[in-house]
Design an enzyme around this catalytic site. Structure first.
Site, short mmCIF file in Angstrom:
data_model
loop_
_atom_site.label_atom_id
_atom_site.label_comp_id
_atom_site.label_asym_id
_atom_site.label_seq_id
_atom_site.Cartn_x
_atom_site.Cartn_y
_atom_site.Cartn_z
N ASN A 164 33.09 -39.66 -11.70
CA ASN A 164 33.54 -39.37 -13.38
C ASN A 164 34.18 -40.14 -13.37
OD1 ASN A 164 35.90 -38.24 -13.21
ND2 ASN A 164 35.33 -37.08 -11.86
N PRO B 284 35.27 -26.51 -3.62
CA PRO B 284 36.41 -25.64 -4.22
C PRO B 284 37.19 -25.85 -4.92
CG PRO B 284 36.77 -27.34 -2.52
CD PRO B 284 35.43 -27.59 -2.90
N ILE C 39 40.12 -25.47 -6.62
CA ILE C 39 41.52 -26.66 -6.33
C ILE C 39 42.26 -25.65 -7.44
CG2 ILE C 39 42.86 -28.09 -5.40
CD1 ILE C 39 40.96 -29.89 -5.30
N LYS D 45 40.74 -19.82 -19.52
CA LYS D 45 40.47 -20.80 -18.72
C LYS D 45 42.47 -20.54 -17.97
CE LYS D 45 38.15 -24.52 -17.96
NZ LYS D 45 37.96 -26.21 -17.84
N LYS E 9 42.33 -18.44 -14.20
CA LYS E 9 42.41 -19.56 -12.63
C LYS E 9 44.20 -19.12 -12.55
CE LYS E 9 39.20 -23.73 -13.64
NZ LYS E 9 39.19 -24.79 -12.46
O1 C5P Z 1 37.09 -25.42 -14.43
P1 C5P Z 1 37.54 -27.00 -14.46
O2 C5P Z 1 36.90 -27.85 -14.51
O3 C5P Z 1 37.43 -27.45 -16.49
O4 C5P Z 1 39.02 -26.76 -14.65
C1 C5P Z 1 39.73 -28.09 -14.94
C2 C5P Z 1 41.71 -27.59 -14.37
O5 C5P Z 1 41.28 -27.58 -13.40
C3 C5P Z 1 41.81 -28.72 -13.89
O6 C5P Z 1 43.79 -28.76 -13.59
C4 C5P Z 1 41.48 -29.53 -12.77
O7 C5P Z 1 42.49 -30.48 -12.24
C5 C5P Z 1 41.33 -28.12 -11.93
N1 C5P Z 1 39.86 -27.96 -11.14
C6 C5P Z 1 40.01 -28.03 -9.25
N2 C5P Z 1 39.24 -27.85 -8.63
C7 C5P Z 1 38.27 -27.50 -9.37
C8 C5P Z 1 37.99 -28.44 -10.64
C9 C5P Z 1 38.89 -28.24 -11.60
O8 C5P Z 1 41.56 -28.31 -9.15
N3 C5P Z 1 36.98 -28.23 -8.21
#
Ligand code: C5P
Length: 412
Positions: free
Chosen positions: A211, A306, A308, A340, A344
Site C-alpha cells: 500500500n 493476523p 497485530i 474500531k 480492537k
Molecule cells: O482494521 P484496520 O486496518 O483499519 O485497523 C487499523 C489499525 O490496526 C492500525 O493501528 C493498524 O496498525 C492496525 N492493524 C494491525 N494489523 C493488521 C491490520 C491493522 O496491527 N493486520
C-alpha cells in the site's frame, strides 16, 4: 559521551564471528570492550583473536587464580557500564533466567548489578521452543534488554527467527542504551513499541502486494518518544526513511514477520500501532517468477493476515499498559474509529481521513502532513464515552509531538 566500557560475553554459537566485528564497531564509537569467552564460545573463535581486537586479556576461566587475585569475577562484571551477551545461546539464556553460576560468564552475570543486553542466536526451533520463550519473558521481566534475533537463513540450513542481529544493529542498540541513561526525560524507563510503514506480501520472488504508506508518521512518533527518554523499538515494514536517533530498529517485510517481531519485543509499557499492515497476503508465494508465457498470474487467492493490534491488545499476560491504534478511513471517520477502538480493544485511537476529499494537499498516505481525530478515553474505563478531539492540519512531526505529550500526561 565519556568513554564507556562494555563487558562482552561471547557464547558458543556460529554467530560468534559477528561478535568480533561488534568489538570493532564499538571501538569506532569510542566504547571500550573487555571480553569473556565461554568454553563453548572458544570452539568458534579463539581467545587470541578476541584479545588482539580488544587489546586486553580475554577472560575464559572462573578458576584462574591469577585473574582472581588481579581482578575477581565480581569486579570484572561491575567495572563495566553495560554487559552484552552476544551470541546469547539458548543455554546461556536458560542459565541467566534461572540464576545458575557454574562458569565465569554465568557467575559474572549473576554477581552484577550492571544492566545487561542479550543478543540471542540459535536454531529457529530452539528459539520458538516454549522453554526459550519462557526464559526470554523472565529475562525481560528482570529488566534485561534484548536485541534481535533476525529472521533469515541459518547456518544449519533452516529458515526463520534465530539469526543473531547484525553488528551495526547491536552497536546502535548499545549506543542508544548509553544515550537513554544520560538523556533522562519524562518517558525514561518506559519501553515503547511502535509499528510503522507498509508490509510487502510476496506473490513471487519479484512481485508483492503493498500500500501507499511511507512510514513517516510512525517514524516521527518513534523519534519523539526517544527524545522524551523512552526506550523505543520501531518495527518497520519496507521504507526509505532513516532510522531516528536513539531508536532500536527491527526491519520486517510481511505482516506475519511484523506480528512475530512485536511479540518478541514484549513487554512494553506503550504499544503504538501505526503500520498500514496488509490485511491479506497471497495464499501461495511462487518459488520462481511467474511468466506471462506460462499463463501469467491467473487468479491470486488471498489469505487473511493476523491483526497485530488486536492480538497485542488482547495479549493474555503481556498487554502493554497503553495500546494506541490508528484508523485510516475514507468516510464516517469518527464513528468507524470509535467502533474500531472497541473491536480492537485499544485504549486510544487516532483516525485520519485518507480519502481523496481529505483537506491535506497531496493526501495523507505518503504525504508530509496529517489531520487527525484523537479519541482517548479513561484507562480501564471502557464504558465511558470517548471524547473525540479534532486536531487541525499539521505536520506528521507535530502530530507525533502532540501524541507524545498525551502519553506523558497519561503517565503523570
Ligand atoms: O482494521 P484496520 O486496518 O483499519 O485497523 C487499523 C489499525 O490496526 C492500525 O493501528 C493498524 O496498525 C492496525 N492493524 C494491525 N494489523 C493488521 C491490520 C491493522 O496491527 N493486520
Amino acid at each position: 559521551m565519556s568513554q564507556k566500557t562494555v563487558l562482552l560475553i561471547i557464547g558458543g554459537g556460529i554467530a560468534a564471528y559477528k561478535s568480533l566485528l561488534l568489538i570493532r564497531k564499538l571501538q569506532q564509537r569510542n566504547i571500550s570492550v573487555r571480553a569473556i569467552l565461554t568454553r563453548a564460545g572458544a570452539q568458534f573463535v579463539t581467545p587470541l583473536s578476541v584479545s588482539a581486537l580488544t587489546g586486553e586479556k580475554c577472560f575464559t576461566d572462573l578458576f584462574d587464580l591469577t585473574d582472581e587475585a588481579e581482578m575477581g569475577h565480581i569486579e570484572l562484571s561491575r567495572a563495566a557500564d553495560l554487559i552484552v551477551v552476544a551470541p546469547a545461546t539458548a543455554d546461556l539464556m536458560a542459565k541467566m533466567a534461572h540464576g545458575l553460576a557454574d562458569d565465569l560468564a554465568s557467575t559474572c552475570l549473576l554477581a552484577t548489578d550492571t544492566d545487561i543486553l542479550v543478543v540471542p542466536a540459535m536454531n529457529v526451533r530452539m528459539w520458538h521452543h516454549a522453554a526459550t520463550q519462557r526464559n526470554l519473558a523472565h529475562l525481560r521481566q528482570d529488566g534485561v534488554r534484548v536485541v534481535g534475533p533476525d529472521e533469515g537463513e541459518m547456518a544449519c540450513g533452516e529458515f526463520g527467527f534465530g539469526r543473531m542481529a547484525e553488528p551495526d544493529e547491536i552497536a546502535r542498540a548499545i549506543t542508544n542504551y548509553f544515550a537513554d541513561t544520560q538523556r533522562g526525560g519524562p518517558l525514561l524507563g518506559k519501553h515503547v513499541l511502535i509499528t510503522a510503514g507498509p508490509t510487502h506480501e510476496p506473490i513471487d520472488p519479484v512481485r508483492y502486494l503493498a500500500n501507499r504508506s511511507s512510514g513517516l508518521q510512525g517514524y516521527a512518533i518513534a523519534a519523539a518518544c526517544a527524545e522524551a527518554g523512552a526506550q523505543v523499538t520501531l518495527i518497520s515494514g519496507p521504507t526509505n526513511l532513516t532510522v531516528p536517533e536513539g531508536v532500536d530498529m527491527v526491519r520486517v517485510q510481511t505482516a506475519r514477520e511484523m506480528m512475530r517481531a512485536c511479540e518478541a519485543a514484549l513487554p512494553a509499557t506503550v504499544g503504538i500501532f501505526c503500520a498500514a499492515v496488509a490485511d491479506y497476503r497471497p495464499k501461495q508465494k511462487a518459488v520462481e517468477k511467474i511468466k506471462k508465457e506460462k499463463g501469467g498470474m491467473g487468479e491470486i487467492k488471498l489469505s487473511e493476515n493476523p491483526d497485530i493490534l488486536k492480538t497485542i491488545a488482547n495479549h493474555p499476560d503481556l498487554r502493554p499498559e497503553l495500546v494506541i491504534g490508528f484508523a485510516a478511513e475514507t468516510e464516517a471517520i469518527k464513528s468507524h474509529a470509535v467502533t474500531k477502538k472497541k473491536r480492537k480493544n485499544c485504549d486510544w485511537i487516532i483516525a485520519n481521513d485518507v480519502s481523496s476529499q481529505s483537506a491535506i494537499v497531496g493526501g495523507v498516505m505518503g504525504g508530509m502532513e496529517n489531520q487527525v481525530i484523537f479519541i482517548g478515553g479513561e484507562q480501564g474505563d471502557g464504558k465511558r464515552d470517548p471524547k473525540p478531539e479534532s486536531w487541525p492540519p499539521m505536520s506528521k512531526q507535530q502530530v507525533a509531538a502532540r501524541l507524545v505529550q498525551k502519553i506523558i500526561d497519561h503517565f503523570g
